[in-house]
Design an enzyme around this catalytic site. Structure first.
Site, short mmCIF file in Angstrom:
data_model
loop_
_atom_site.label_atom_id
_atom_site.label_comp_id
_atom_site.label_asym_id
_atom_site.label_seq_id
_atom_site.Cartn_x
_atom_site.Cartn_y
_atom_site.Cartn_z
CD GLU A 148 -1.06 -19.08 -20.41
OE1 GLU A 148 -0.45 -18.13 -19.90
OE2 GLU A 148 -2.13 -19.49 -19.94
CG HIS A 202 -2.14 -0.90 0.95
ND1 HIS A 202 -2.73 -1.66 1.93
CD2 HIS A 202 -2.81 -1.16 -0.18
CE1 HIS A 202 -3.73 -2.34 1.41
NE2 HIS A 202 -3.80 -2.06 0.13
CB CYS A 262 -3.14 -10.51 -22.54
SG CYS A 262 -3.07 -12.27 -22.25
CG ASP A 273 2.70 -18.75 -17.95
OD1 ASP A 273 3.63 -18.97 -17.14
OD2 ASP A 273 1.54 -18.50 -17.59
C1 PEP Z 1 0.90 -14.74 -19.51
O1 PEP Z 1 1.29 -15.87 -19.18
O2 PEP Z 1 1.47 -14.05 -20.37
C2 PEP Z 1 -0.28 -14.15 -18.87
C3 PEP Z 1 -0.78 -13.01 -19.30
O3 PEP Z 1 -0.81 -14.81 -17.80
P1 PEP Z 1 -0.24 -14.71 -16.30
O4 PEP Z 1 0.81 -13.66 -16.29
O5 PEP Z 1 -1.43 -14.40 -15.47
O6 PEP Z 1 0.29 -16.09 -16.12
MG MG Z 2 0.04 -17.17 -17.96
#
Ligand code: PEP
Ligand code: MG
Length: 566
Positions: A428, A189, A499, A452
Site C-alpha cells: 500500500e 445503528h 483487499c 492507501d
Molecule cells: C487499504 O489501504 O487498501 C486497506 C485495505 O487498508 P485500510 O483501508 O484499512 O487502510
Molecule cells: Mg491501508
C-alpha cells in the site's frame, strides 16, 4: 433535486411524513435539599421504565429483523448501566441541586458533544445512541408522550433532523418506504437497521418538504426528488423494478461458484472487523477472509486487549470459517485511527506519519502479544499473518524478528501454535510496490491495499473531502503500478490478492482478471454484485479489455472503458 449521502440502497416513491423534533421544557430552578431523595427516586424509576421499554423494542425488532439486529439495543441498555454516565448524572443532582431531568440532559449533551468532536465516523454515530437513550429517559422523567406519529395505514417516507434507532423501531415497517435525515452516518445503528430492513436511507440533507409532499428517494445515488413530475416518477418506477429484479437475482446466485464463463475460478473473500461482520460475509457466500482489520478489537475500550482476549476472537473467527482462509492483519492504528489509552503525538501529516508497522516496531511488546494470539489461533484454521504499511525489506525483517520471538516464547511455554504460518504484507506504499520483486522473495503472499496505495501514489489524502475528486483509482499511474506488483509476485511464485475497496468495484473486475489476480477481498455487501459480474464475463474478454486500459492516457478514458461507455 437534492443530493445527500446514500446509506441504504433502493428506491422509494411516496409521501413525506416530517417528524417534528422533540422539545423539552426543563425546570431551571435549583431543587430543595429535602427533594434530593425524590429526584433520585424519579431517576431510578425513569431508568427502570426506559429499560423495560428498550427490552420490549428489542424483542419486537428480533421478531421482524432477527436476534442479530436486535442486539443494537443492548448498547442502549449498557448506557443506562454505565457507571461513568450514571455517576455524572448523580453528581449533578447531588452537588449542584439540579432536577434529575436537567442532570440527564446536561450529561447526554456533554457525551454527545464529545463523541461528535471525534474525527471518526463510527464514534460520531455512537453519539446518536446516547441521544436516543437520553431522549427516552427524559421522556419518562418529564412524563411526556411519544412524538407525533405518521398517518396510520398509509405508506410514508420519514423526513427528520435525526432518526434514532428507537424512533425507527417505533415506525410501522410495513408502511415505511424510505428515510431522509439531516444528521446520521453510514455506520450508525439507524443505517444498519435500515439496510437490514431493505429501506432506502439518505442522510446529510436538509430536506425542505412538508408532510404529504410527494418525494422520491434514490438510496444508491443519494438523490432526492421533491415534488417530481410524471416523467420522473415513471423513470424511477422503472428503475425500482430493475433494482428489485437485480436484488432477487443476487439472492439466487448466493450458492453458485464464483467462476467465469470460461472456467476461471476467483476467490471472493471478505474484509471484516468483527465476528458480526463475519456472519454477514458468510451469509453472502464469502470464500474466506482476506482482511481481518484487528484495530477494532483495540478500540472502544480503556486498555490494550490481552493475549487471551485476542486469541479468543481470532479462534472463533477461524473456527467459524471452517477451513476457509483467514488473513489477520496486525494492528494498523495511527492516522485516522486513534486509541484513547495509547496517545500518539499530534502530527502535521498523519497519513505520512506514525502509523501501522512503524508503531508496532516501536512497541514490540504490544506487537508480540498480538502475534502470539494469532499464532495460537492458527491451530484452529487456515490462519495467515499480514503486516500493514510495509515500505522496506528491513521493516519486514524486523517484523519477522518479533514473530520469531513470539514463536520462541510460545514454544518455551509449551503453548500449541501454528509453526509454519504464512506471512504476507500489504502493498500500500509506493516504495513497496517499487521493490515488490525484493519483498516477494521474503513473504508467502501480497495483498494490495488500494485504498492507501491510491492515496500515496497520487498524493491525495483519502480523508480530505476537498480533494476527493482527485482520488482516482483509475489513474493510469495506479493501473501501471498494479501491473508491476502482480508481475513481481508472479515471477517469485507467490500469491497476490487485493483487499482495498477497488476489489469490490464491479467495474474494476476486468483489471484483476486481466492481470491474473484471483484473490479478491471486499466488504460483504460487494460480494454478490462482484460475483454477478464475474459469472457473466470471461477471462479472455478481461485480458483484452485490460490491454485497452493499459493503452489509455487518461483516467477518464479508463473509466469510460471499464464502465462500458466509450
Ligand atoms: C487499504 O489501504 O487498501 C486497506 C485495505 O487498508 P485500510 O483501508 O484499512 O487502510
Ligand atoms: Mg491501508
Amino acid at each position: 433535486m437534492i443530493k445527500g449521502n446514500g446509506a441504504s440502497s433502493g428506491i422509494a416513491i411516496g409521501k413525506a411524513f416530517v417528524m417534528p423534533d422533540w422539545e423539552w421544557e426543563l425546570p431551571d430552578d435549583v431543587i430543595d435539599v429535602n427533594d434530593l431523595a425524590f429526584e433520585f427516586e424519579k431517576l431510578y424509576e425513569g431508568i427502570r421504565l426506559s429499560k423495560t421499554e428498550i427490552q420490549t423494542i428489542k424483542h419486537d425488532i428480533a421478531e421482524v429483523l432477527g436476534a442479530e439486529e436486535s442486539n443494537i439495543f443492548d448498547a442502549h441498555l449498557a448506557i443506562l448501566d454505565d457507571p461513568v454516565f450514571m455517576n455524572e448524572v448523580s453528581g449533578i443532582i447531588q452537588r449542584q441541586y439540579k432536577a434529575a431531568e436537567v442532570a440527564v440532559k446536561e450529561v447526554v449533551d456533554k457525551f454527545v458533544g464529545m463523541f461528535d468532536l471525534l474525527d471518526d465516523e463510527y464514534m460520531k454515530d455512537r453519539a446518536i445512541d446516547i441521544k436516543d437513550v437520553g431522549t427516552r429517559l427524559l421522556k419518562h422523567l418529564l412524563g411526556s408522550g411519544e412524538a407525533s406519529q405518521p398517518p396510520q395505514d398509509q405508506p410514508f417516507i420519514v423526513v427528520a433532523r435525526e432518526l434514532t434507532p428507537s424512533q425507527l423501531a417505533h415506525l410501522d415497517p410495513t408502511q415505511l418506504l424510505g428515510i431522509i435525515t439531516q444528521l446520521g452516518g453510514t455506520t450508525s445503528h439507524t443505517a444498519i437497521m435500515a439496510r437490514a430492513m431493505g429501506i432506502p436511507f439518505i442522510f446529510g440533507v436538509e430536506c425542505p418538504s412538508q408532510t404529504g409532499d410527494l418525494i422520491i428517494v434514490d438510496g444508491d445515488e443519494g438523490i432526492i426528488h421533491l415534488q417530481p413530475d410524471d416523467v420522473t416518477i415513471e423513470l424511477y418506477r422503472a428503475k425500482k423494478r430493475t433494482w428489485l429484479e437485480y436484488r432477487q437475482k443476487l439472492q439466487r446466485i448466493i450458492g453458485l461458484p464464483p467462476v467465469t464463463l470460461d472456467g476461471r475460478s476467483v476467490r471472493l473473500g471478505a474484509n471484516i472487523s468483527s465476528l458480526k461482520d463475519l456472519e454477514l460475509a458468510l451469509s453472502y457466500g464469502a470464500s474466506g477472509v482476506g482482511l481481518f482489520r484487528t484495530e477494532f478489537l483495540y478500540m472502544d475500550r480503556h486498555h490494550l486487549p490481552r493475549e487471551d482476549e485476542q486469541f479468543e476472537v481470532y479462534r472463533q473467527v477461524a473456527e467459524q470459517l471452517n477451513g476457509k482462509s483467514l488473513i489477520i492483519r496486525t494492528l494498523d492504528i495511527g492516522g485516522d485511527k486513534q486509541l484513547d489509552y495509547l496517545p500518539l503525538p499530534e502530527e502535521d501529516n498523519p497519513a505520512l506519519g506514525y502509523r501501522a508497522i512503524r508503531i508496532l516496531l516501536d512497541r514490540r511488546d504490544m506487537f508480540k502479544t498480538q502475534l502470539k494470539a494469532i499464532l495460537r489461533a492458527g491451530c484452529y484454521g487456515d490462519v495467515k499473518i499480514m503486516y500493514p504499511m510495509i515500505s522496506s525489506v528491513e521493516e519486514l525483517r524486523r517484523a519477522n524478528e518479533v514473530l520469531e520471538l513470539a514463536k520462541r516464547e510460545l514454544r518455551e511455554a509449551n503453548v500449541p501454535f501454528r509453526e509454519s504460518i504464512d506471512v504476507g504484507i500489504m502493498i500500500e506504499v509506493p516504495a513497496a510496490a517499487a521493490i515488490a520483486d525484493l519483498l516477494a522473495q521474503e513473504v508467502q503472499f501480497f495483498s494490495i491495499g488500494t485504498n492507501d496505495l491510491v492515496q500515496y501514489v497520487l498524493a491525495v489524502d483519502r480523508m480530505n473531502e476537498q480533494i476527493a475528486h482527485l482520488y482516482n483509482p483509475y489513474h493510469p499511474a495506479v493501473i501501471r503500478l498494479l501491473k508491476h506488483i502482480v508481475e513481481a509476485a508472479r515471477a517469485s511464485g507467490i500469491t497476490v490478492g487485493v483487499c482495498g475497496e477497488l476489489a469490490g468495484d464491479v467495474h474494476a473486475l476486468p483489471i484483476w482478471l486481466g492481470l491474473g489476480v484471483h484473490d479478491l477481498s471486499m466488504s460483504a455487501h460487494s460480494i454478490l454484485p462482484v460475483k454477478n459480474r464475474l459469472i457473466e464475463t470471461t477471462e479472455q474478454h478481461c485480458r483484452e479489455l485490460l490491454n485497452q486500459v493499459l493503452a489509455c492516457r487518461t483516467s477518464e478514458e479508463i473509466r469510460a472503458l471499464l464502465h462500458g461507455k466509450e
